[in-house]
Enzyme design. Structure first.
Site, PDB file in Angstrom:
ATOM      1  N   ASP A  39       0.862  -1.183   0.000  1.00 28.95           N
ATOM      2  CA  ASP A  39       0.000   0.000   0.000  1.00 28.95           C
ATOM      3  C   ASP A  39       0.900   1.236   0.000  1.00 28.95           C
ATOM      4  O   ASP A  39       1.557   1.528   1.003  1.00 28.95           O
ATOM      5  CB  ASP A  39      -0.905  -0.023   1.239  1.00 28.95           C
ATOM      6  CG  ASP A  39      -1.651   1.296   1.448  1.00 28.95           C
ATOM      7  OD1 ASP A  39      -1.822   2.047   0.478  1.00 28.95           O
ATOM      8  OD2 ASP A  39      -2.062   1.555   2.606  1.00 28.95           O
ATOM      9  N   ASP A  52      -6.597   3.423  -3.833  1.00 26.42           N
ATOM     10  CA  ASP A  52      -6.648   3.158  -2.399  1.00 26.42           C
ATOM     11  C   ASP A  52      -8.086   3.204  -1.890  1.00 26.42           C
ATOM     12  O   ASP A  52      -8.494   2.374  -1.064  1.00 26.42           O
ATOM     13  CB  ASP A  52      -5.768   4.137  -1.629  1.00 26.42           C
ATOM     14  CG  ASP A  52      -6.117   5.604  -1.888  1.00 26.42           C
ATOM     15  OD1 ASP A  52      -6.767   5.909  -2.911  1.00 26.42           O
ATOM     16  OD2 ASP A  52      -5.708   6.451  -1.069  1.00 26.42           O
TER      17      ASP A  52
END
Length: 257
Positions: free
Chosen positions: A7, A107
């Site tokens: 991430d 995201d």
């Protein structure tokens, strides 16, 4: 399958290695580095140099192509292809209601998928509000059928303070505390930024409840979520790993195809 989940936000890269593709499962290893330190991940003393080789990698990146390419160079440590999530019309039980689905931040998309997977795992079918608090703040609404209805984007606390410092004389003061009635400038700034964020979350919560006719679950995530969540006037669940839950869900769904 041994999966390396990545991430990449605007400030940090977070990673976790999993031996199972089940959301909320415990990682075999995990870590985080600031973006300026990405090039050290695969060095002899870097975090990744000590990992068992992953079978696959899946990540989401909002920091731009140059940062993503730097990560891919580090992945050359193993014989593993870099795979990055791109927002789409549908994925893993979630439907994208954005006007232009591909323009939704990856995201945000992955976090929504993680939230729906979390609720599905315990047999809960209700609307869910996902508040991701980091450099920027996003507040996204998902209906009980898994349709993304839309969401807000606003500056994070740090950006708010920098904007005030740049545009107003005399506001370079220490970080304060969140107070109901601040009586000094430090507390006033900290409280103002926090209540701006929590106010946006609470407003979207009311709107989602009115639209769906039932109270939504609120999930707070992101690097600064723990700072803001205690000031919320609604029930919430703080889940730091929501992006990873989404990546695990997507990886499992793609394997089943």
């Amino acid at each position: 399958m041994n999966l390396l989940a990545i991430d990449i936000g605007n400030t940090r890269l977070k990673w976790a290695q999993y031996g199972s593709l089940t959301p909320a499962s415990e990682p075999l290893a995990q870590g985080a580095v600031f973006l300026e330190n990405i090039d050290q991940l695969a060095d002899g003393g870097g975090d990744w140099a000590r990992l068992a080789p992953p079978d696959a990698m899946l990540g989401c990146c909002v920091a731009g192509d140059s940062v993503r390419h730097r990560v891919e160079e580090q992945l050359e440590l193993w014989d593993v292809a870099a795979r990055w999530v791109v927002s789409s019309a549908t994925e893993a039980g979630v439907t994208n209601g954005y006007d232009h689905p591909l323009r939704l931040g990856s995201d945000r998309w992955v976090a929504l998928i993680g939230a729906r997977a979390r609720l599905a795992a315990v047999g809960v079918r209700v609307p869910v509000l996902v508040a991701m608090v980091g450099t920027a703040v996003t507040v996204d609404a998902l209906d009980p059928d898994g349709r993304f209805l839309g969401g807000l984007i606003l500056p994070g606390h740090g950006i708010m303070l920098k904007s005030l410092e740049a545009g107003t004389a005399g506001l370079r003061v220490p970080t304060g505390e969140v107070r109901e009635f601040p009586t000094n400038t430090s507390d006033a700034l900290t409280s103002g930024g926090t209540f701006a964020i929590t106010g946006a979350i609470e407003r979207m919560h009311r709107q989602l409840q009115a639209k769906c006719g039932q109270a939504p679950r609120c999930i707070v995530t992101g690097g600064a979520g723990w700072k803001v969540a205690p000031a919320l006037g609604i029930d919430y669940e703080l889940i730091d790993t929501l992006i990873f839950d989404g990546l695990l869900t997507i990886a499992a769904a793609r394997l089943r195809r």
